[in-house]
Design a protein around this motif. Structure first.
Motif, PDB file in Angstrom:
ATOM      1  N   GLU A  23     145.297  70.240  52.256  1.00 51.84           N
ATOM      2  CA  GLU A  23     143.748  71.358  51.503  1.00 51.84           C
ATOM      3  C   GLU A  23     143.140  71.475  52.935  1.00 51.84           C
ATOM      4  OE1 GLU A  23     144.777  72.857  48.835  1.00 51.84           O
ATOM      5  OE2 GLU A  23     142.626  73.122  49.048  1.00 51.84           O
ATOM      6  N   ARG A  25     143.848  73.794  54.664  1.00 52.08           N
ATOM      7  CA  ARG A  25     143.881  75.523  54.129  1.00 52.08           C
ATOM      8  C   ARG A  25     143.408  76.083  54.164  1.00 52.08           C
ATOM      9  NH1 ARG A  25     147.414  72.958  50.129  1.00 52.08           N
ATOM     10  NH2 ARG A  25     149.325  73.323  50.140  1.00 52.08           N
ATOM     11  N   GLN A  26     142.238  75.460  53.837  1.00 51.78           N
ATOM     12  CA  GLN A  26     140.878  75.655  52.926  1.00 51.78           C
ATOM     13  C   GLN A  26     140.164  75.897  54.561  1.00 51.78           C
ATOM     14  OE1 GLN A  26     139.535  76.357  51.227  1.00 51.78           O
ATOM     15  NE2 GLN A  26     141.858  75.398  49.634  1.00 51.78           N
ATOM     16  N   GLU A  59     150.981  78.706  53.943  1.00 52.35           N
ATOM     17  CA  GLU A  59     152.240  77.996  52.838  1.00 52.35           C
ATOM     18  C   GLU A  59     153.508  77.689  53.709  1.00 52.35           C
ATOM     19  OE1 GLU A  59     151.296  76.251  50.572  1.00 52.35           O
ATOM     20  OE2 GLU A  59     149.490  76.825  50.850  1.00 52.35           O
ATOM     21  N   LEU A 117     141.845  79.787  55.879  1.00 51.72           N
ATOM     22  CA  LEU A 117     141.164  81.334  55.126  1.00 51.72           C
ATOM     23  C   LEU A 117     139.789  80.944  55.439  1.00 51.72           C
ATOM     24  CD1 LEU A 117     142.839  80.271  51.452  1.00 51.72           C
ATOM     25  CD2 LEU A 117     143.379  81.646  52.890  1.00 51.72           C
ATOM     26  N   ASP A 176     146.434  83.995  59.010  1.00 49.83           N
ATOM     27  CA  ASP A 176     145.807  83.600  58.170  1.00 49.83           C
ATOM     28  C   ASP A 176     145.893  83.652  57.075  1.00 49.83           C
ATOM     29  OD1 ASP A 176     145.318  81.496  60.112  1.00 49.83           O
ATOM     30  OD2 ASP A 176     143.570  82.295  60.930  1.00 49.83           O
ATOM     31  N   THR A 177     146.523  83.709  56.445  1.00 52.65           N
ATOM     32  CA  THR A 177     147.071  84.628  54.893  1.00 52.65           C
ATOM     33  C   THR A 177     147.662  83.857  54.296  1.00 52.65           C
ATOM     34  OG1 THR A 177     149.130  86.393  55.348  1.00 52.65           O
ATOM     35  CG2 THR A 177     147.378  87.302  55.797  1.00 52.65           C
ATOM     36  N   GLU A 178     147.257  84.038  52.749  1.00 53.82           N
ATOM     37  CA  GLU A 178     148.282  82.547  52.129  1.00 53.82           C
ATOM     38  C   GLU A 178     149.435  81.812  52.067  1.00 53.82           C
ATOM     39  OE1 GLU A 178     146.785  81.627  47.636  1.00 53.82           O
ATOM     40  OE2 GLU A 178     144.271  82.527  48.449  1.00 53.82           O
TER      41      GLU A 178
END
Ligand code: AMP
Length: 217
Positions: free
Chosen positions: A119, A122-123, A143, A126, A137-139
């Motif tokens: 987490e 991820r933050q 992942e 983004l 660096d896209t969702e």
């Protein structure tokens, strides 16, 4: 110092590697940067690897080997010390690097593990996307990169721990805090590390300090 880095994407590998390289005045080999530079310059290699980078997939080993060849020559010319950032990503790469670097008398003294939960990274990725506009660096790509890290890269840690050269730091803190801890531990290890026989080395996990210190207030 010869230093390897293992970290999930977004843990601050590039930032901390650059800090170490500047502090010890040693070459910084960053495989991701080398590949991104090829893409930017539109070289033949860049055209081959751009799709892999955009999808967050690992580039094939033979392309990677050709690409880092020049950087390794620069390292040899500079005396053999290095910070290696972005490689190994797989157990095969780890074994290949170990074989080649041992033959050259340049095996890593320390491998730094920047530990951070999914987490947090991820933050960070983004947030970085808004500033740096990296194509990966896209969702969905984040992942994929995280999944590959857990599947392919994380298992290498046990091998370095077994060899007693792994130092784990809590990378969820600020870059300055993490950097201070890393430079501190490397400065302590530097004068002695090569005098400690391999079978007497042991891994160091500094992340255990964070909850212990919090409990003491
Ligand atoms: P990084 O800057 O370390 O996050 O790397 C960015 C991208 O470069 C990765 O998602 C991969 O596509 C590629 N890459 C970097 N290092 C390697 C490696 N050792 N093996 C395969 N692909 C790599």
């Amino acid at each position: 110092m010869r230093i390897g880095m293992i970290a999930p994407p977004g843990a601050g590998k590039g930032t901390q590697s650059a800090l170490i390289a500047a502090h010890f005045n040693i070459p910084h080999i960053c495989t991701g940067e080398i590949l991104r530079d090829h893409v930017k310059r539109g070289t033949a290699t860049g055209r081959v690897v751009s799709g892999y980078l955009d999808r967050g997939e690992l580039v094939p080993d033979e392309v990677l080997c050709d690409t880092v060849h020049q950087a390794l020559n620069d390292v040899i010319a500079a005396g053999g010390d290095f910070v290696l950032d972005g490689m190994p990503r797989t157990m095969d790469q780890a074994r290949a690097i170990h074989r080649v670097s041992t033959e050259l008398g340049m095996a890593a003294d320390v491998v730094l593990h920047l530990k951070a939960d999914d987490e947090t990274v991820r933050q960070r990725m983004l947030a970085r996307a808004a500033v740096e506009h990296r194509s990966d660096d896209t969702e969905p790509v984040i992942e994929r990169r995280l999944a590959l890290y857990h599947q392919m890269t994380e298992p290498i840690l046990a091998w370095y721990a077994f060899r007693g050269i792994l130092v784990t730091v809590d990378a969820t803190r600020t870059a300055a805090e993490v950097g201070r801890e890393i430079l501190g531990v490397l400065e302590v290890l530097r004068p002695v590390i090569r005098n400690v026989p391999e079978k007497m080395r042991r891994p160091v996990d500094l992340t255990m300090l964070t909850p212990a210190m919090a409990q003491r207030g």
